[in-house]
Design an enzyme around this catalytic site. Sequence first.
Site, short mmCIF file in Angstrom:
data_model
loop_
_atom_site.label_atom_id
_atom_site.label_comp_id
_atom_site.label_asym_id
_atom_site.label_seq_id
_atom_site.Cartn_x
_atom_site.Cartn_y
_atom_site.Cartn_z
N HIS A 119 0.49 -1.21 0.04
CA HIS A 119 -0.09 0.05 0.03
C HIS A 119 0.83 1.35 0.01
O HIS A 119 0.72 2.26 0.57
CB HIS A 119 -0.96 0.01 1.05
CG HIS A 119 -2.04 -1.18 1.10
ND1 HIS A 119 -2.55 -1.53 -0.12
CD2 HIS A 119 -2.75 -1.86 2.18
CE1 HIS A 119 -3.41 -2.60 0.28
NE2 HIS A 119 -3.60 -2.64 1.37
N HIS A 193 -9.64 1.96 0.83
CA HIS A 193 -9.39 0.60 1.59
C HIS A 193 -10.70 0.54 2.93
O HIS A 193 -10.18 0.11 3.95
CB HIS A 193 -7.97 0.60 2.28
CG HIS A 193 -7.59 -0.71 2.64
ND1 HIS A 193 -8.10 -1.76 3.62
CD2 HIS A 193 -6.56 -1.27 2.21
CE1 HIS A 193 -7.32 -2.82 3.93
NE2 HIS A 193 -6.56 -2.52 3.03
N GLU A 328 -11.37 -4.20 -2.82
CA GLU A 328 -10.70 -2.92 -3.34
C GLU A 328 -10.53 -3.04 -4.85
O GLU A 328 -9.96 -3.94 -5.39
CB GLU A 328 -9.03 -2.97 -2.66
CG GLU A 328 -9.33 -2.92 -1.15
CD GLU A 328 -8.02 -3.57 -0.55
OE1 GLU A 328 -6.90 -3.10 -0.70
OE2 GLU A 328 -8.41 -4.66 0.56
C1 BGC Z 1 -4.08 -6.62 1.97
C2 BGC Z 1 -3.94 -7.55 3.16
C3 BGC Z 1 -3.37 -6.53 4.20
C4 BGC Z 1 -4.51 -5.39 4.41
C5 BGC Z 1 -3.90 -4.32 5.37
C6 BGC Z 1 -5.09 -5.67 2.33
O1 BGC Z 1 -5.43 -4.67 0.76
O2 BGC Z 1 -4.64 -7.28 0.97
O3 BGC Z 1 -3.00 -8.35 2.83
O4 BGC Z 1 -3.27 -7.08 5.47
O5 BGC Z 1 -4.71 -4.88 3.26
O6 BGC Z 1 -4.89 -4.26 6.39
#
Ligand code: BGC
Length: 363
Positions: A119, A193, A328
């Site tokens: 991210h 998210h 997402e």
């Molecule tokens: C990911 C997860 C991650 C989470 C974080 C998601 O988009 O795919 O692996 O733990 O985000 O909160």
Amino acid sequence: MLWLPATTAAMARHEIKKQAFGMTDSGEPVEIYTLTNANGMEARIMSYGGTVVSLKAPDRHGKLGDVVLGYETLDGYLKNSPYFGAIIGRYANRIGKARFSLDGKEYTLGKNNGENTLHGGFKGFDKVIWKGKEVKSKDGVGLSLSYVSKDGEEGFPGNLTVTVVYTLTKNNELKIEYNATTDKATVVNLTNHSYFNLAGEGSILQHELMIDASRFTPVDSGLIPTGELRSVKGTPMDFTQFAGIGTRIDQQDEQLTFGRGYDHNWVLNNVTGGLALAARVYEPGSGRVMEIYTTELGIQFYSGNFLDGSITGKNGQVYKQRYGLCLETQHFPDSPNKSDFPSTVLKRGQRYNSSTIYRFSVK
Ligand code: BGC
């Protein structure tokens, strides 16, 4: 003049209201914007991370309930947030080994998830202050957020100018439109998210899900795609028909073991370049339905496996494992290192555009 009780009069308008929401540790002020529509639906979005702090949608009896996880105050977001409601960038999801090459040059990123980048790195777009501006369109009320990510920020090349417009429409939709330009070739993958819980509380295992995808991108134990596009047929990843999220999540399956549940990217069937239905979620108790339309090629379904009860969020709710789900919309994870995946490269002179709609209704 028509007389309306005060509450109805306030609800009968589309409006957006701005308020102070505190300060970051370095003393930057944070604002929160409340968007409402004539049906009473409400979205609260703050300038820190461009985060959706709350989203109130009606159940089958018309009663509003908050359908996203998060905190009541800024403090929680600053201290410990697993990306609750935030805009994710410059690159949503993982980049393997925290590096990629572009035009013959290697770029090194932050390893904030084992050996990988997750991210956008240590300080992604979820942890920066966005500049807000209220906008009105024929669809409803909106909030335009912009941010300039500097050349070299978190290791990514190019000054990237990003705008994200959130619109709460008359039809109970939260629309998110992302665009970006750069002055040097870079990689971009933006998403939101939000952790949804259409019941407003408790486990999401009773929610039913449909994803319009016949394939997904299997991962290795570090959750990096292997490069394969694998058929969902006969596997617990098959959501082509509505299926309860909890029905197969604990099956013996290597992919579910790697993710501790669902944490994968699905390859959407209906890729037209325009908005197309990607997924539908139904929560039988409240009757709430959420449909997701997107221009994107993929969608990450994350079943909140890493929530572990250590976070107490809004209304004193303890967020245990699988108490929220994320859907997402995105390009595929690790595309910068996968030449067979659709490209996430943005060049100077090009414009990145991506739109997603979360539409709420009841059944
Ligand atoms: C990911 C997860 C991650 C989470 C974080 C998601 O988009 O795919 O692996 O733990 O985000 O909160």
